[in-house]
Write a protein that holds these residues in place. Structure first.
Motif, PDB file in Angstrom:
ATOM      1  N   ALA A  99      -4.038   8.357   9.406  1.00  0.00           N
ATOM      2  CA  ALA A  99      -4.241   8.340   7.959  1.00  0.00           C
ATOM      3  C   ALA A  99      -3.959   6.957   7.373  1.00  0.00           C
ATOM      4  N   LEU A 100      -2.862   6.358   7.783  1.00  0.00           N
ATOM      5  CA  LEU A 100      -2.553   5.037   7.220  1.00  0.00           C
ATOM      6  C   LEU A 100      -3.429   3.947   7.813  1.00  0.00           C
ATOM      7  N   LEU A 111       3.165   2.447   2.051  1.00  0.00           N
ATOM      8  CA  LEU A 111       3.085   3.143   3.334  1.00  0.00           C
ATOM      9  C   LEU A 111       4.463   3.280   3.965  1.00  0.00           C
ATOM     10  N   GLN A 124      -9.809   0.416   5.110  1.00  0.00           N
ATOM     11  CA  GLN A 124     -10.565   0.422   3.849  1.00  0.00           C
ATOM     12  C   GLN A 124     -10.202  -0.768   2.977  1.00  0.00           C
ATOM     13  N   ALA A 125      -8.988  -1.268   3.165  1.00  0.00           N
ATOM     14  CA  ALA A 125      -8.527  -2.434   2.401  1.00  0.00           C
ATOM     15  C   ALA A 125      -8.839  -3.742   3.125  1.00  0.00           C
ATOM     16  N   LYS A 136      -6.588   4.271   8.578  1.00  0.00           N
ATOM     17  CA  LYS A 136      -7.841   4.329   7.826  1.00  0.00           C
ATOM     18  C   LYS A 136      -7.696   3.701   6.448  1.00  0.00           C
ATOM     19  N   LYS A 137      -6.561   3.925   5.829  1.00  0.00           N
ATOM     20  CA  LYS A 137      -6.294   3.333   4.516  1.00  0.00           C
ATOM     21  C   LYS A 137      -6.258   1.809   4.606  1.00  0.00           C
ATOM     22  N   LEU A 138      -5.655   1.302   5.664  1.00  0.00           N
ATOM     23  CA  LEU A 138      -5.585  -0.144   5.859  1.00  0.00           C
ATOM     24  C   LEU A 138      -6.972  -0.728   6.127  1.00  0.00           C
ATOM     25  N   PHE A 173       0.811  -1.219   0.000  1.00  0.00           N
ATOM     26  CA  PHE A 173       0.000   0.000   0.000  1.00  0.00           C
ATOM     27  C   PHE A 173       0.849   1.276   0.000  1.00  0.00           C
TER      28      PHE A 173
END
Length: 398
Positions: A150-151, A139, A157-158, A153-155, A137
């Motif tokens: 921030a990261l 990161l 979402q995945a 939330k990105k994780l 991703f």
């Protein structure tokens, strides 16, 4: 003939994981070369819980082991009772005062005489991250909490759990004490957990740490259960979670599973704590068993602090040597960073609450119980919890 003269020494400890057993094997192997047989007396919890109780009960029954694992402030309490062997001859001949870090030297001689054998120093404020997930991703390890959020939330979402965690009290306390440090500094941390200042507990910085703990809950596994630290570490190893806040014994365990530092995972500091070393020091004490046991006990002390054993043991355990001048070229990147920060001196060294470095057992348990109460009940406010902790702190030993 050699076997007939071998002396068996019983060691009471709580090291039960793969890496811990390998570290013991390296130490006991060196002892065997000196005709000393290490006999395990294992407390199975794997976190030191109950060790003092077991040791006290064995002392009262007249069945004390020759050697026991005791960490932190409790060493002084046992020394006060006159139950520990003083190791002045070994320390003097080995020049411990010059070779050990000053913080380590002070810890092991609470009354002016060395009564414990230091094995290694663990860094608690370590953020481990799964390199495969981070690479996938694109990161980078977070240096502050905005980057972490921030990261995370990105994780999410995945479909990936951002933070491996257990609801076991000592593991939550380990996370929380890093948050207190990240929201303040070393002096404030000591005011709260060493001096137990009631003002520190109602300070906004302590309140922010509580709020952060609660906000991190959404990034943890659901439902959150009492996993062992080994199971929590396995979540990171298997990619079931992307990050883990844990002492660097987790690194030793990952390595023991064949997962290499800077290949399968890497280490960073918990956000906003890169300049600090929140520490836990592994130590053994020698119980007073009379003259018959003393020679073997002194030999164990001599072996444990020798440079070759310090290098070997700590490479396996995930910790760093207690020596001021270790073999840095034999350390991985995580250990080199840990050693360099610790070597800056007492201003950056912070004693762990959860791991018995900061305060007595009664105070530690009382504080952790309130943190658990807050974490487990979302209806409890930050301010009310702070007030409760402040009130409790006034009743605790100073």
């Amino acid at each position: 003939m050699a076997n007939a003269q071998a002396q068996t020494v019983q060691v009471l400890h709580w090291w039960t994981s793969t890496s811990e057993e390998k570290a013991i094997a390296s130490l006991s192997g060196r002892m065997a070369q000196e005709n000393i047989v290490w006999k395990n007396a294992v407390i199975p919890s794997g976190s030191g819980i109950g060790a003092g109780i077991v040791l006290k009960s064995r002392m009262l029954a007249g069945d004390a082991p020759e050697v026991a694992q005791l960490n932190g402030v409790i060493i002084s309490e046992w020394a006060d009772l006159g139950l520990l062997q003083e190791l002045d001859p070994v320390a003097s001949s080995g020049k411990w005062e010059k070779s050990l870090f000053p913080t380590v030297w002070r810890l092991i001689q609470p009354k002016g005489h060395p009564v414990a054998v230091p094995l290694g120093i663990h860094r608690i404020n370590t953020l481990f991250y799964n390199r495969k997930i981070f690479a996938k991703f694109d990161l980078s390890p977070p240096s502050n909490w905005d980057e972490f959020d921030a990261l995370a939330k990105k994780l999410q979402q995945a479909g990936i759990t951002p933070l491996a965690q257990s609801s076991e009290p000592w593991q939550l306390a380990t996370l929380f004490e890093t948050l207190v440090l990240s929201e303040s500094d070393a002096n404030f941390y000591r005011d709260a957990f060493v001096k137990k200042s009631s003002q520190a507990f109602v300070d906004p910085r302590f309140g922010r740490a509580l709020s952060r703990l609660r906000s991190l809950k959404k990034y943890m596994p659901a439902p959150l259960t009492e996993r062992t630290w080994i199971a929590t570490t396995r979540m990171l190893a298997d990619g079931d979670a992307a990050m883990l806040v844990m002492g660097d014994w987790a690194k030793g365990e990952l390595n023991s599973w064949g997962i290499a530092t800077d290949i399968g995972f890497s280490c960073a500091a918990v956000p906003n704590t890169a300049n600090y070393h929140l520490y836990d020091i592994d130590t053994l004490v020698m119980l007073d068993k009379g003259a018959a046991a003393r020679s073997a006990q002194e030999k164990i002390a001599q072996i444990a602090v020798s440079p070759v054993v310090q290098t070997e043991y700590n490479q396996i355990k995930g910790s760093i040597p207690v020596l001021r001048n270790p073999e840095l070229n034999k350390m991985d990147s995580c250990s080199q960073t840990s050693w360099k920060i610790f070597s800056r001196g007492s201003a950056v060294q912070v004693p762990s609450l959860a791991h018995r470095m900061a305060t007595d057992e009664i105070s530690k348990d009382a504080i952790i119980a309130e943190i658990m109460r807050f974490f487990s009940n979302d209806s409890l406010s930050v301010s009310d919890t702070q007030k409760r902790l402040a009130a409790i702190s006034r009743t605790l030993p100073k």
